[in-house]
Design a protein around this motif. Structure first.
Motif, short mmCIF file in Angstrom:
data_model
loop_
_atom_site.label_atom_id
_atom_site.label_comp_id
_atom_site.label_asym_id
_atom_site.label_seq_id
_atom_site.Cartn_x
_atom_site.Cartn_y
_atom_site.Cartn_z
N PRO A 19 0.67 -1.73 -0.09
CA PRO A 19 0.45 -0.04 -0.37
C PRO A 19 0.70 1.13 -0.03
N GLU A 20 1.98 1.35 1.00
CA GLU A 20 2.65 2.96 1.08
C GLU A 20 3.67 2.96 -0.13
N ILE A 21 3.80 1.33 -1.02
CA ILE A 21 4.70 1.69 -1.55
C ILE A 21 3.83 2.05 -3.20
N LEU A 22 2.47 1.58 -3.34
CA LEU A 22 1.39 2.10 -4.62
C LEU A 22 0.97 3.51 -4.25
N GLY A 23 1.76 4.55 -3.13
CA GLY A 23 1.59 6.13 -3.03
C GLY A 23 2.37 6.58 -3.04
N GLY A 24 3.58 6.04 -3.10
CA GLY A 24 4.57 6.03 -3.52
C GLY A 24 4.79 6.56 -4.98
N LEU A 25 4.46 5.73 -5.76
CA LEU A 25 4.48 5.67 -7.22
C LEU A 25 3.80 6.50 -7.54
N ARG A 26 2.54 6.27 -7.23
CA ARG A 26 1.12 7.96 -7.02
C ARG A 26 2.13 9.66 -7.90
N ILE A 27 2.61 9.30 -7.00
CA ILE A 27 4.07 10.54 -6.24
C ILE A 27 4.87 10.49 -7.18
N ARG A 83 -8.00 -1.52 -6.47
CA ARG A 83 -8.31 -2.96 -7.09
C ARG A 83 -7.07 -3.74 -6.81
N LEU A 84 -6.10 -3.63 -6.78
CA LEU A 84 -4.86 -4.09 -6.53
C LEU A 84 -4.73 -4.62 -5.53
N ALA A 85 -5.05 -3.51 -4.08
CA ALA A 85 -4.28 -3.12 -3.20
C ALA A 85 -5.64 -3.30 -2.01
N PRO A 86 -6.60 -4.02 -2.72
CA PRO A 86 -7.94 -3.76 -1.64
C PRO A 86 -7.89 -3.52 -0.19
N TRP A 87 -6.86 -4.04 0.66
CA TRP A 87 -6.72 -3.92 2.24
C TRP A 87 -6.33 -2.70 2.12
N THR A 88 -5.27 -1.23 1.50
CA THR A 88 -5.14 -0.95 1.54
C THR A 88 -5.94 0.57 2.45
N ALA A 138 -4.30 17.48 -18.88
CA ALA A 138 -5.20 15.89 -19.22
C ALA A 138 -4.37 14.53 -18.85
N VAL A 139 -3.67 14.65 -19.92
CA VAL A 139 -3.09 12.76 -19.62
C VAL A 139 -2.28 12.66 -18.40
N ALA A 140 -2.10 13.65 -17.39
CA ALA A 140 -1.61 12.93 -16.24
C ALA A 140 -2.47 13.32 -15.31
N VAL A 141 -3.39 14.19 -15.41
CA VAL A 141 -4.71 13.80 -14.77
C VAL A 141 -5.56 11.95 -14.87
N VAL A 142 -5.36 11.96 -16.14
CA VAL A 142 -6.00 11.01 -15.93
C VAL A 142 -5.21 9.25 -16.05
N ALA A 143 -4.10 9.65 -15.67
CA ALA A 143 -2.88 9.32 -15.05
C ALA A 143 -3.11 8.04 -14.22
N ASP A 144 -3.02 9.92 -13.04
CA ASP A 144 -3.15 9.86 -11.83
C ASP A 144 -4.54 9.38 -11.38
N ALA A 145 -5.65 9.63 -12.01
CA ALA A 145 -7.42 8.70 -11.44
C ALA A 145 -7.39 6.79 -12.04
N LEU A 146 -6.12 7.03 -13.15
CA LEU A 146 -6.16 5.32 -13.94
C LEU A 146 -5.52 4.69 -12.61
N ALA A 147 -3.80 5.16 -11.97
CA ALA A 147 -3.12 4.87 -11.05
C ALA A 147 -3.77 4.46 -9.06
N ALA A 148 -4.82 5.64 -9.02
CA ALA A 148 -5.24 5.53 -8.12
C ALA A 148 -6.25 4.01 -8.81
N ALA A 149 -7.53 3.71 -9.35
CA ALA A 149 -8.03 2.86 -9.85
C ALA A 149 -7.51 1.86 -9.58
N ALA A 150 -6.44 1.44 -10.22
CA ALA A 150 -5.56 -0.03 -9.88
C ALA A 150 -4.85 0.24 -8.37
N ILE A 151 -4.54 1.07 -7.94
CA ILE A 151 -4.99 0.25 -6.32
C ILE A 151 -5.59 0.39 -5.48
#
Lengths: 284, 273
Positions: free
Chosen positions: B191-199, B260-265, B245-258
């Motif tokens: 979870p924390e690593i994925l948060g770092g990935l978004r940053i 899904r991938l780490a629902p215990w986050t 716009a691409v950056a916003v979409v990419a960030d939203a995708l990353a948040a959605a992926a987080i």
């Protein structure tokens, strides 16, 4: 092992690592003697950096203190080189400091104004998020076209980058102030101004520590980006100007200086913000 | 704050929240009316420019761009960022987790990484230009460098924050060291690593763009550079808007992926970033 002894040992290890890096650089300069161009080693050793490279910094001296700049027929000298480094550092640091202060002030004031009511907070949420997601460094040319490539252009750019962060940080921090503090103050008869002065402002300070450190990083990136893409002076300008002639040694010397400045500024900011929020229980 | 699906929906269609972007566009439009269009073009003109140049921008060929369309330039930039983020993540996470387990490695790498974490990575750009040339390599290397440093620090901290009792319990129940890494360390730090990935991803767009501005043959940063040379504010804003716009979409995708991938986050505190 006690925590203090661990910390002391870690400091020695840190020192050792940096000494080892410096020694490795020197060893590399002896082994790898390729030259970017005749007389310009790809890996300049320390003896080159602190003699010839340092001397070459006088090329960027703009005159003063009775020393003639190279462009007016002066000769390279160590005093001119040191003055040149100091002068260009002062240019960069001034842009950084004025931009950061202006941005932090404007961002904080705007953030507080918007937080005045829950309505305005909801209204600005999405635009603020969008402005923060816009890649800051890609906007350098826009700011140069708007404000010129002189002092104001760089200050405006740094201020924008810092201001956006502070705005978002303040709005977020005000939203996180526990409702009970606000309710208590209101019950005891505090008006909106009083509430801001004695409850909201102190309450958001600890949370703004992270924003301050983050914005300092953004400010350094912004001032370097702006100087890379068009400036007449400053440390970033020297790096890019030297890069055009593949003077790797000059780039390396100035980059080292910037690393020292950024490390010092982060250390000072950390200490200062820790001191300013020393009354707060450990948080964010 | 936990919100159910209904609460999320209500927040998404909150009219006041949606009025924000409209207000921003209105403010932009009002300012554009007061200023000359060469300084600040109105929002509609910029949108029209995006539409016009999206598939083919013949005027860009005059400046010597091979890939003369916003879409093509954008794709080049996106490829570089995706490649660099993947590489940097692999390097940073492996390094960070290894350093968290091996004290000697930690003592050696930590000082360097902590220093690298405070200096602006942008400082490396001119060096990379000399070492890797003006091709894809220098821009990718710059972003890899940045992503690796951010993720090293996040992975390192995530492993340090993990309560040792989890691993002790797993070992007591018979987990092998490798099993403890797989079943305790990885799920505990993800979870924390994925948060770092978004940053790291958020910072990657600007770094990639400025690397292209400093020297590149194509990409959206190169487009911005040639348009800046022609003082074409409308074109620059069109390119910036698209990149944003691409950056916003990419960030939203990353948040959605987080999610899904780490629902215990637990919702990571990304507020300060």
């Amino acid at each position: 092992m006690t925590a203090r002894r661990t910390a002391a040992r870690d400091r020695w290890v840190t020192l050792g690592v940096f000494m080892a890096l410096a020694a490795a650089w020197q060893a590399l300069s002896l082994v790898f003697t390729a030259e970017a161009q005749p007389g310009e080693p790809m890996v300049p050793g320390w003896q080159v950096l602190f003699s010839r490279t340092l001397l070459s910094m006088s090329d960027y001296f703009q005159g003063g203190f009775g020393i003639r700049p190279i462009s007016e027929g002066g000769v390279r000298s160590y005093p001119a080189a040191v003055l040149s480094l100091l002068g260009n550092s002062a240019d960069t640091l001034l842009r950084l400091a004025v931009g950061w202060l202006a941005g932090a002030l404007a961002g904080t004031l705007l953030g507080l104004a918007v937080s005045w009511s829950a309505w305005s907070r909801r209204l600005v949420e999405l635009p603020a998020q969008f402005l923060r997601t816009l890649p800051l460094l890609a906007m350098v040319p826009l700011f140069q076209l708007w404000f010129g490539s002189y002092f104001i252009g760089k200050v405006a750019f740094v201020a924008y980058g810092v201001g956006v962060l502070f705005f978002a940080g303040v709005v977020n921090a005000v939203g996180n102030v526990p409702q009970i503090h606000i309710d208590n103050a209101r019950t005891l008869g505090a008006g909106q101004w009083r509430l801001y002065g004695s409850v909201v402002l102190p309450a958001i300070l600890p949370e703004l520590r992270a924003t301050m450190l983050l914005s300092l990083g953004a400010a350094w990136a912004a001032v370097l980006g702006a100087e890379y893409l068009g400036a007449q002076s400053g440390l970033g300008y020297i790096i890019v100007f030297a890069q055009q002639f593949a003077f790797l040694d000059r780039m390396f010397l100035v980059a080292l200086l910037i690393v020292v400045y950024t490390s010092l500024s982060f250390w000072a900011f950390d200490r200062l913000s820790a001191w300013a929020t020393r009354w707060a229980p450990a948080a964010g | 704050m936990r919100r159910g699906a209904a609460g999320r929906f209500a927040a998404a269609v909150d009219p006041l929240r949606l009025a924000g972007p409209v207000l921003l566009a209105a403010a932009w439009w009002a300012m554009a009316r007061a200023l000359p269009p060469s300084l600040l073009p109105p929002p509609l003109a910029v949108l029209r420019r995006v539409a016009a140049d999206f598939l083919a921008a013949p005027e860009l060929t005059y400046y010597g761009l091979d890939n003369a369309s916003l879409l093509g330039s954008l794709l080049y930039t996106v490829q570089n960022v995706v490649l660099a983020v993947a590489l940097g993540t692999a390097l940073g996470v492996v390094g960070g987790l290894l350093a968290a387990r091996i004290a000697l490695l930690r003592a050696v790498i930590d000082p360097m990484m902590l220093t690298a974490g405070t200096i602006p990575i942008l400082i490396a750009a001119p060096f990379l230009l000399i070492w890797f040339g003006v091709g894809r390599g220098s821009a990718v290397a710059l972003v890899v460098f940045n992503v690796a440093v951010v993720l090293y620090l996040f992975a390192r901290r995530a492993a340090a924050n993990l309560d040792p009792i989890h691993e002790a319990a797993a070992r007591m129940l018979g987990a092998t060291p490798a099993g403890a890494v797989r079943d305790v360390l990885l799920p505990g730090t993800v979870p924390e690593i994925l948060g770092g990935l978004r940053i790291a991803l958020a910072g990657a767009w600007g770094l990639e763009a400025i690397a292209e501005l400093l020297g590149a043959q194509q990409g959206i940063g190169k487009v911005i550079e040639v348009l800046a040379g022609a003082t074409d504010v409308e074109g620059i804003m069109a390119a910036l808007l698209l990149l944003g716009a691409v950056a916003v979409v990419a960030d939203a995708l990353a948040a959605a992926a987080i999610r899904r991938l780490a629902p215990w986050t637990t919702p990571a505190r990304l507020a300060a970033a």
